[in-house]
Design an enzyme around this catalytic site. Sequence first.
Site, PDB file in Angstrom:
ATOM      1  N   HIS A  47       0.850  -1.193   0.000  1.00  0.00           N
ATOM      2  CA  HIS A  47       0.000   0.000   0.000  1.00  0.00           C
ATOM      3  C   HIS A  47       0.887   1.244   0.000  1.00  0.00           C
ATOM      4  CE1 HIS A  47      -3.918  -1.896   1.731  1.00  0.00           C
ATOM      5  NE2 HIS A  47      -3.291  -2.738   0.923  1.00  0.00           N
ATOM      6  N   GLU A  49       0.878   3.924   1.719  1.00  0.00           N
ATOM      7  CA  GLU A  49       1.312   4.407   3.031  1.00  0.00           C
ATOM      8  C   GLU A  49       2.503   3.607   3.555  1.00  0.00           C
ATOM      9  OE1 GLU A  49      -3.295   4.597   3.082  1.00  0.00           O
ATOM     10  OE2 GLU A  49      -1.730   3.404   2.129  1.00  0.00           O
ATOM     11  N   CYS A  80      -2.571   0.124   7.274  1.00  0.00           N
ATOM     12  CA  CYS A  80      -1.796   1.352   7.097  1.00  0.00           C
ATOM     13  C   CYS A  80      -1.932   2.296   8.288  1.00  0.00           C
ATOM     14  CB  CYS A  80      -2.208   2.030   5.809  1.00  0.00           C
ATOM     15  SG  CYS A  80      -1.786   1.021   4.364  1.00  0.00           S
TER      16      CYS A  80
END
Length: 145
Positions: A47, A49, A80
């Site tokens: 992801h 993040e 995240c």
Amino acid sequence: MRQALDVARGAGRADDVPVGAVVVDGDGTVVGRGHNVREERADPTGHAEVVALRGAGGALGRWRLEGCSLVVTLEPCVMCTGAAVLARVDRIVFGAFDPKAGACGSVWDLARDRRANHRPEVVAGVLEEECARLLTDFFGPHRLR
């Protein structure tokens, strides 16, 4: 947020969901950036993040990111948000809300859970329409497949 939007556009080219994130230190310097790389790297943790937090940790030479803000185009998920909490960021700033998986107020509110060992400030809805439009433009053609 504009820098996070620019980074997000890179994910769309690899057919990943266009989410972008930057980590900014206390002086306003970007110390980490990332876009979704789940498809590109076959990485379930890829992801935006997580990529940005890893970059910031490497750039600063430490895992504690006190004094930093995580800026992301979409409300972070549980993974995240948990990573940001554990990294001790001071602030999570996001654009579009995620009513299906958001963990900063939409579905869960992990960032502000009083049981957590650290609670970053949450700033929501920054350039919300522009961030949401990027996702809508991406998913429109995908849903027609």
